[in-house]
Design a protein around this motif. Structure first.
Motif, PDB file in Angstrom:
ATOM      1  N   ALA A 175       9.065  -4.916  -2.429  1.00 15.42           N
ATOM      2  CA  ALA A 175       9.611  -3.559  -2.337  1.00 15.42           C
ATOM      3  C   ALA A 175       8.496  -2.566  -2.637  1.00 15.42           C
ATOM      4  O   ALA A 175       7.827  -2.663  -3.669  1.00 15.42           O
ATOM      5  N   GLN A 228       8.476   2.607 -10.064  1.00 18.55           N
ATOM      6  CA  GLN A 228       9.679   1.924  -9.606  1.00 18.55           C
ATOM      7  C   GLN A 228      10.668   2.948  -9.067  1.00 18.55           C
ATOM      8  O   GLN A 228      10.861   4.011  -9.668  1.00 18.55           O
ATOM      9  N   PRO A 229      11.303   2.685  -7.921  1.00 21.95           N
ATOM     10  CA  PRO A 229      12.311   3.628  -7.415  1.00 21.95           C
ATOM     11  C   PRO A 229      13.397   3.884  -8.457  1.00 21.95           C
ATOM     12  O   PRO A 229      13.824   2.976  -9.176  1.00 21.95           O
ATOM     13  N   ALA A 285      11.283   4.423  -2.351  1.00 23.93           N
ATOM     14  CA  ALA A 285      10.230   3.491  -1.989  1.00 23.93           C
ATOM     15  C   ALA A 285       9.331   4.105  -0.925  1.00 23.93           C
ATOM     16  O   ALA A 285       9.801   4.597   0.088  1.00 23.93           O
TER      17      ALA A 285
END
Length: 538
Positions: free
Chosen positions: A129, A185-186, A234
């Motif tokens: 990701a 991190q999203p 992302a």
């Protein structure tokens, strides 16, 4: 000299285990690493497999001992995101993939990316990701870029029913007033400007600039309660620009008393209800004289902590340097604790050892948990004061009672009812009142089951007594509802039960007041109750 046929026979026996293991190590594990957001292959990603293989030198030998071999392999994916590992034995392998700017997502249906390889696997799909980023530009009221402005990225988590704000990254703007925070991190974050980091330093290490500055804060206000979180997705950078208003900046001067020279001192300043760690621009370790610079007009609380000694002082800055103030580190407090029982209970605890395992306290402990201010990012340990704590630093605490086999009938601190109001203020230099607890042996138990198998990874249970006097009475259980007894030692009475698939702020009165519905259950003394959960709240 051995005969030729005997030499060959010995050589054959020596090669037999190798041949057996070689025959077992004939499997292939291959697949592709893809971008979880776009589905495109990820080239030059590092794929790692880690496992243990066991076997015996000869399966026909009764004395054969198992042989364990760790298998660790790594490889980079090609231009099409493909990887391949050959000559593998049957084993349980843990897979991982990594590349800067990405985070690994273990394959669905596996635990930590585990793959049980019993036959060759050619189509394993691993996903990465993409991490997010946040960029921004900081200008003053004249639209001029500001260099050296400290920018912090914060997020909020819920721990023990309380929402905490933590700083996870800090950077500074460049000469164009730009900043960038990558590999995030999203999720939802807050961006805060803290102060100036680009000042010139003199030989003593002190800042030499005393001019204009600005008030720390967020895009929508000085405190996080008024700020709007920023969604970082992302691969797509989020943006947080600031227009800051420069104001005349001043000094706060003071003298620290009661400290030990040479030992670390933790300083902080509270502005708009948020506590932020600071370092004085000047501090004399012999006299205790200190100076904090670049402070704009406003009201503040300055605190210092050294070991178990703490002090704080309020000060207002208005159109000029403030002080000198006197900040004294007071010795820690001791709170006497008295625990009595209204009935006679068993003489064995849950593990079979005889009471009292905790001196005169029996099966109950009194815990003081610091109530930290939002945005502090400061972690302070809790205090067990069951038998009188000797190092309780000044501050604000939430009192909790952790008991086994008993329930609390009443608890007071002087004239304060701790079951209705568990917040206790320990003031510097003032001896707090004793805590007196009346407990009773026994209590009810609550067993729970889900009406149907849950599709959620986690199920959290909330048990709220009716009527609710204080958030300290709320019970929370984070390990699901599988027919076990998540709640025991309950006071008799009516309760409401809620189930969630996420952590909740059960120590927040506003959150509890907004809850609707819930399942009713009546707890009776020394009896087991069972409830079936019909709904899990998202």
């Amino acid at each position: 000299m051995f005969p030729v046929f005997l030499t060959c026979r010995v050589a054959l026996l020596c090669l037999l285990p190798i041949a057996l293991f070689a025959q077992d190590a004939s499997l292939t594990l291959a697949g592709t690493v893809t971008n979880a957001a776009t589905g495109e292959p990820v080239p030059r990603a590092l794929v790692t497999i880690d496992g243990n293989h066991s076997g015996v030198a000869s399966p026909n030998s009764p004395d054969a001992q198992p042989k364990f071999e760790r298998i660790h392999r790594s490889a980079l994916t090609d231009a099409g995101g493909n990887f391949r590992f050959s000559a593998l034995p049957s084993a349980n392998f843990f897979t991982s993939a990594q590349k800067p700017g990405f985070r690994y997502l273990p394959p669905q249906g596996t635990r930590g990316g585990a793959v049980n390889l019993q036959s060759s696997e050619e189509n394993l799909r691993l996903q990465l990701a993409p991490l997010g980023a946040i960029t921004g530009k900081i200008l003053d009221q004249f639209d001029e870029p500001m260099m050296g402005v400290e920018v912090a990225l914060l997020n909020q988590t819920i721990e023990d029913g309380v929402r905490h704000t933590r700083q996870i990254f800090k950077t500074a703007t460049d000469d164009c007033g730009l900043y960038r925070i990558a590999d995030v991190q999203p999720g939802k974050y807050y961006v805060k400007v803290l102060g100036q980091a680009g000042a010139v330093l003199v030989s003593t290490g002190a800042r030499s600039d005393i001019g204009d500055s600005f008030r720390p804060g967020y895009q929508n206000g000085p405190a996080i309660d008024t700020a709007t979180p920023i969604e970082i997705g992302a691969a797509t950078p989020a943006t947080a620009d600031f227009h800051l208003t420069l104001e005349p900046a001043w000094r706060i001067r003071g003298n620290l008393r009661g400290f030990v020279p040479g030992s670390n001192i933790v300083w902080s300043i509270v502005d708009s209800g948020e506590e932020v760690a600071v370092s004085p621009d000047l501090f004399n370790p012999e006299t205790g004289a200190f100076e904090i610079r670049d402070v704009v007009n406003g009201s503040y609380m300055i605190s210092a902590t050294q070991g178990n000694r703490r002090g704080e002082v309020a000060i207002t800055v208005k159109d000029g340097d403030a002080g000198p103030v006197s900040l004294t580190l007071d010795p820690p407090a001791t709170i006497p604790v008295n625990i009595r029982f209204s009935n006679t209970g068993p003489q064995q605890d849950l593990f079979g050892s005889k009471f009292p395992p905790f001196d005169n306290a029996g099966p109950c402990r009194v815990i003081m948990i610091p109530e930290t201010r939002n945005g502090s990012g400061l972690v302070i340990r809790s205090f067990d004061i069951t038998n009188g704590q000797q190092d309780l630093v000044a501050g604000t605490y939430r009192v909790e009672f952790r008991c086994y086999g008993v329930w609390i009938q009443s608890a007071v601190a002087g004239a304060q009812d701790l079951l209705s109001n568990p917040i206790v203020h320990v003031s510097p230099g003032i001896t707090p009142p004793s805590i007196d607890v009346l407990a009773a042996w026994g209590g009810g138990k609550l067993q729970c089951r889900l009406e149907q198998e849950s599709t959620h990874d986690e199920v959290h249970l909330l048990l709220i007594p009716q009527p609710l006097r204080s958030v300290s009475q709320v019970e929370f259980y984070a390990d699901g509802c599988d027919g076990s007894y998540p709640f025991s030692d309950l006071a008799p009475g009516a309760y409401l039960v809620y189930a969630f698939d996420h952590e909740v702020e059960y120590r927040n009165p506003d959150f509890l007041q907004k809850l609707t519905g819930g399942q009713q259950v009546q707890i009776e003394l020394d009896k087991d109750q069972e409830i079936t959960i019909h709904e899990v709240i998202h």
